[in-house]
Scaffold this active site. Structure first.
Site, mmCIF file in Angstrom:
data_model
loop_
_atom_site.group_PDB
_atom_site.id
_atom_site.type_symbol
_atom_site.label_atom_id
_atom_site.label_comp_id
_atom_site.label_asym_id
_atom_site.label_seq_id
_atom_site.Cartn_x
_atom_site.Cartn_y
_atom_site.Cartn_z
ATOM 1 N N GLN A 1 -7.060 1.282 -5.653
ATOM 2 C CA GLN A 1 -6.025 1.938 -6.470
ATOM 3 C C GLN A 1 -4.617 1.527 -6.023
ATOM 4 O O GLN A 1 -3.725 1.415 -6.846
ATOM 5 C CB GLN A 1 -6.191 3.465 -6.394
ATOM 6 C CG GLN A 1 -7.432 4.007 -7.087
ATOM 7 C CD GLN A 1 -8.747 3.635 -6.390
ATOM 8 O OE1 GLN A 1 -8.794 3.508 -5.167
ATOM 9 N NE2 GLN A 1 -9.804 3.462 -7.158
ATOM 10 N N ILE B 1 -32.012 -8.088 -7.217
ATOM 11 C CA ILE B 1 -32.835 -9.293 -7.369
ATOM 12 C C ILE B 1 -33.967 -9.317 -6.333
ATOM 13 O O ILE B 1 -35.081 -9.756 -6.625
ATOM 14 C CB ILE B 1 -31.942 -10.565 -7.276
ATOM 15 C CG1 ILE B 1 -31.043 -10.639 -8.520
ATOM 16 C CG2 ILE B 1 -32.785 -11.833 -7.131
ATOM 17 C CD1 ILE B 1 -29.955 -11.673 -8.462
ATOM 18 N N GLU C 1 -2.778 6.974 9.664
ATOM 19 C CA GLU C 1 -2.886 8.239 10.408
ATOM 20 C C GLU C 1 -3.880 9.161 9.703
ATOM 21 O O GLU C 1 -4.167 8.978 8.511
ATOM 22 C CB GLU C 1 -1.510 8.899 10.492
ATOM 23 C CG GLU C 1 -0.507 8.010 11.205
ATOM 24 C CD GLU C 1 0.793 8.709 11.560
ATOM 25 O OE1 GLU C 1 0.970 9.899 11.200
ATOM 26 O OE2 GLU C 1 1.624 8.051 12.204
ATOM 27 N N SER D 1 9.174 5.452 4.473
ATOM 28 C CA SER D 1 8.624 4.281 5.163
ATOM 29 C C SER D 1 9.717 3.311 5.626
ATOM 30 O O SER D 1 9.475 2.478 6.494
ATOM 31 C CB SER D 1 7.627 3.554 4.258
ATOM 32 O OG SER D 1 8.282 3.086 3.112
ATOM 33 N N GLY E 1 -35.371 -6.669 -5.215
ATOM 34 C CA GLY E 1 -36.263 -5.529 -5.475
ATOM 35 C C GLY E 1 -36.456 -4.661 -4.234
ATOM 36 O O GLY E 1 -35.509 -4.416 -3.488
ATOM 37 N N GLU F 1 -6.682 -2.048 4.247
ATOM 38 C CA GLU F 1 -5.507 -2.861 3.912
ATOM 39 C C GLU F 1 -5.082 -2.646 2.460
ATOM 40 O O GLU F 1 -4.705 -3.592 1.754
ATOM 41 C CB GLU F 1 -5.759 -4.328 4.235
ATOM 42 C CG GLU F 1 -6.112 -4.477 5.718
ATOM 43 C CD GLU F 1 -5.781 -5.816 6.317
ATOM 44 O OE1 GLU F 1 -4.846 -6.468 5.806
ATOM 45 O OE2 GLU F 1 -6.431 -6.178 7.297
HETATM 46 C C1 LIG Z 1 -13.263 0.244 8.947
HETATM 47 C C2 LIG Z 1 -11.799 0.523 8.783
HETATM 48 C C3 LIG Z 1 -10.881 -0.232 9.515
HETATM 49 C C4 LIG Z 1 -9.508 0.051 9.390
HETATM 50 N N1 LIG Z 1 -8.613 -0.651 10.179
HETATM 51 C C5 LIG Z 1 -7.309 -0.265 10.180
HETATM 52 C C6 LIG Z 1 -6.392 -0.855 11.114
HETATM 53 O O1 LIG Z 1 -6.750 -1.716 11.917
HETATM 54 N N2 LIG Z 1 -5.117 -0.414 11.112
HETATM 55 C C7 LIG Z 1 -4.685 0.556 10.258
HETATM 56 O O2 LIG Z 1 -3.515 0.905 10.338
HETATM 57 N N3 LIG Z 1 -5.520 1.128 9.364
HETATM 58 C C8 LIG Z 1 -6.823 0.751 9.302
HETATM 59 N N4 LIG Z 1 -7.699 1.340 8.439
HETATM 60 C C9 LIG Z 1 -7.219 2.404 7.546
HETATM 61 C C10 LIG Z 1 -7.175 1.986 6.069
HETATM 62 O O3 LIG Z 1 -6.157 1.058 5.865
HETATM 63 C C11 LIG Z 1 -7.030 3.264 5.237
HETATM 64 O O4 LIG Z 1 -8.257 3.966 5.318
HETATM 65 C C12 LIG Z 1 -6.685 2.959 3.795
HETATM 66 O O5 LIG Z 1 -5.376 2.453 3.697
HETATM 67 C C13 LIG Z 1 -6.801 4.191 2.886
HETATM 68 O O6 LIG Z 1 -6.151 5.289 3.418
HETATM 69 P P1 LIG Z 1 -6.896 6.723 3.494
HETATM 70 O O7 LIG Z 1 -8.201 6.473 4.116
HETATM 71 O O8 LIG Z 1 -5.976 7.698 4.127
HETATM 72 O O9 LIG Z 1 -7.146 7.134 2.004
HETATM 73 P P2 LIG Z 1 -6.154 7.974 1.064
HETATM 74 O O10 LIG Z 1 -4.810 7.342 1.098
HETATM 75 O O11 LIG Z 1 -6.267 9.403 1.402
HETATM 76 O O12 LIG Z 1 -6.819 7.711 -0.349
HETATM 77 C C14 LIG Z 1 -7.975 8.421 -0.791
HETATM 78 C C15 LIG Z 1 -8.257 8.002 -2.223
HETATM 79 O O13 LIG Z 1 -7.136 8.340 -3.052
HETATM 80 C C16 LIG Z 1 -6.634 7.176 -3.685
HETATM 81 N N5 LIG Z 1 -5.174 7.244 -3.780
HETATM 82 C C17 LIG Z 1 -4.282 7.549 -2.794
HETATM 83 N N6 LIG Z 1 -3.029 7.478 -3.256
HETATM 84 C C18 LIG Z 1 -3.104 7.121 -4.551
HETATM 85 C C19 LIG Z 1 -2.143 6.851 -5.589
HETATM 86 N N7 LIG Z 1 -0.823 6.947 -5.370
HETATM 87 N N8 LIG Z 1 -2.594 6.491 -6.809
HETATM 88 C C20 LIG Z 1 -3.927 6.396 -7.059
HETATM 89 N N9 LIG Z 1 -4.883 6.629 -6.135
HETATM 90 C C21 LIG Z 1 -4.472 6.967 -4.886
HETATM 91 C C22 LIG Z 1 -7.086 6.004 -2.808
HETATM 92 O O14 LIG Z 1 -7.140 4.795 -3.547
HETATM 93 C C23 LIG Z 1 -8.456 6.493 -2.364
HETATM 94 O O15 LIG Z 1 -9.397 6.221 -3.377
HETATM 95 C C24 LIG Z 1 -9.065 1.057 8.508
HETATM 96 C C25 LIG Z 1 -10.009 1.790 7.757
HETATM 97 C C26 LIG Z 1 -11.354 1.543 7.908
HETATM 98 C C27 LIG Z 1 -12.335 2.388 7.134
#
Ligand SMILES: Cc1cc2nc3c(=O)[nH]c(=O)nc-3n(C[C@H](O)[C@H](O)[C@H](O)COP(=O)(O)OP(=O)(O)OC[C@H]3O[C@@H](n4cnc5c(N)ncnc54)[C@H](O)[C@@H]3O)c2cc1C
Length: 400
Positions: free
Chosen positions: A384, A354, A128, A181, A356, A380
């Site tokens: 982190q 490689i 979301e 969850s 360039g 997925e």
């Molecule tokens: C091209 C694409 C396709 C996708 N397809 C799907 C799909 O089909 N279905 C679906 O449900 N989702 C999908 N996603 C969503 C994707 O799974 C999420 O973007 C991903 O899980 C990260 O969530 P976020 O973007 O909210 O990042 P955030 O959770 O906001 O994280 C932002 C940063 O903070 C870090 N972070 C967050 N929490 C912690 C923690 N506890 N400890 C350390 N670091 C943390 C993260 O590693 C990241 O670097 C897709 C995303 C993209 C870009």
């Protein structure tokens, strides 16, 4: 490891399709940033895009390696198109993780083909706008209308692969917000259900042939039978969670864990493509009167690339084997995805180095592969989040 005859046949079959159809189309669909329907149709014609193929690859190979082998070859061809072909598999996996056998038989085939035999798509809608990694923060709600035996879904899902263009949307929604969850359940939203629409379509850094969009659920009503697993099981599970019993996570949320070796295999395919291309280039390109590979700095870079790719494949295959034979790959799946994602990002960046100046231009595919690779550190479960899973597994502590 030596592959058996069936695995070698599968590998060659997918490789040939990737080489003949997918790779030549990669640049065009990346530029267009559109879903590559004609290519997915061709994958459907040969049976690669079908629920029968997915079932066969996942169920009938006791080693668990068929899926990673097929995915590596497909993504070697092109990751954006590969994702367009494999994206419905996530919806199918989301259904399979929670559904009754009857629900599986009804909904999984519809992620690939409609009742008239036309191409269909599936989408798994969990993330979301305000909660990706933090699955306990989902807000999309599901309320039961007992009088009509219907569920009413409201909320917005973000970054959904095939979102809004799919026949089947599998939606993870909150039943009881107090339970985090564990208070979630999954629903199938059947084709043409009122209230489900596509929000913004994202313009992306890479895998641009794959469609990624918001999915808006506005008073979406689905029949009671669309709750995966059924109401009786849901009520029992929630009662166990409220009593404080351990376990009892919502099954579809484990979908990402189960599919992590497969996502690692996607990254591996991209890395291998870039490695092979830059190896060949380094043998042909001359500077200072000799092929650039004759410089140790280039040859050693390629040696490191080959080693990282081999290490990634070993982790992926091990996790896939464990998943099939032991049924639990939490840490190993995360290690495989973490390693392969980083490898793909690093190898594709080295490939640009490689090549360039040519590597930096769109005349050559390595800059596209570099853009495509990065997604494997994000979706997925980010890098982190994989580290979180692994650190909890190795320490036995609830690392936050
Ligand atoms: C091209 C694409 C396709 C996708 N397809 C799907 C799909 O089909 N279905 C679906 O449900 N989702 C999908 N996603 C969503 C994707 O799974 C999420 O973007 C991903 O899980 C990260 O969530 P976020 O973007 O909210 O990042 P955030 O959770 O906001 O994280 C932002 C940063 O903070 C870090 N972070 C967050 N929490 C912690 C923690 N506890 N400890 C350390 N670091 C943390 C993260 O590693 C990241 O670097 C897709 C995303 C993209 C870009």
């Amino acid at each position: 490891m030596k592959l058996n005859e069936d695995q070698l046949t599968l590998q060659k079959w997918v490789h040939d399709f990737a080489a003949d159809v997918v790779r030549p189309a990669g640049e065009e669909w990346d530029e267009k940033e559109e879903f590559p329907y004609p290519i997915v149709e061709q994958a459907k014609e040969i049976g690669l895009y079908s629920w029968e193929f997915m079932a066969e690859a996942m169920m009938n190979d006791p080693t668990g390696l068929s899926m990673p082998i097929a995915i590596e070859e497909l993504f070697w061809g092109d990751a954006g198109i590969g994702m367009a072909i494999m994206g419905s598999g996530l919806a199918a996996a989301g259904i399979a993780s929670s559904a009754t056998p009857e629900q599986m038989m009804e909904w999984v085939p519809q992620c690939y083909e409609d009742e008239k035999g036309n191409l269909a798509l599936g989408a798994f809608c969990a993330s979301e706008p305000d909660a990706g990694s933090d699955v306990g923060g989902y807000r999309t709600s599901a309320k039961y209308d007992e009088a009509k035996d219907e569920w009413v879904l409201n909320g917005t899902k973000a970054w959904i692969t095939n979102g809004g263009i799919s026949n089947i949307h599998v939606v993870v929604a909150v039943i009881d917000p107090e339970l985090g969850s564990k208070g979630h359940a999954s629903f199938v939203v059947p084709p043409n259900t009122k209230g489900l629409s596509q929000g913004q379509k994202y313009k992306k850094h890479g895998i641009r042939a794959s469609h990624t969009a918001e999915v808006v659920l506005d008073d979406v009503r689905v029949p009671g039978r669309c709750l995966l697993g059924g109401k009786e099981k849901l009520d029992e599970r929630l009662a166990r969670v409220r009593r404080g019993e351990k376990g009892n996570s919502q099954a579809a949320m484990q979908t990402f864990e189960a599919t992590r070796p497969a996502v690692g295999a996607q990254a591996l395919g991209v890395a291998r493509a870039a490695f092979e291309y830059s190896l060949q280039y380094a043998k042909e390109r001359e500077a200072f009167g000799r092929p650039i590979i004759m410089n140790q700095s280039i040859a050693f870079m390629l040696a490191d690339m080959a080693t990282e790719i081999e290490a990634s494949r070993n982790l992926i295959w091990r996790a896939a084997w464990l998943g099939k034979n032991k049924g639990f790959v939490n840490a190993e799946g995360s290690m495989a995805k973490l390693k392969a994602g980083r490898t793909a990002t690093w190898v594709t960046e080295r490939a640009i180095q490689i090549l360039g100046g040519y590597g930096y231009t769109r005349e050559y595919p390595v800059e596209r592969w570099h853009r495509d690779a990065k997604i494997h550190d994000i979706f997925e479960g980010t890098e982190q989040i994989q580290q979180l899973v692994i650190s909890r597994a190795i320490s036995g502590l609830r690392i936050e």
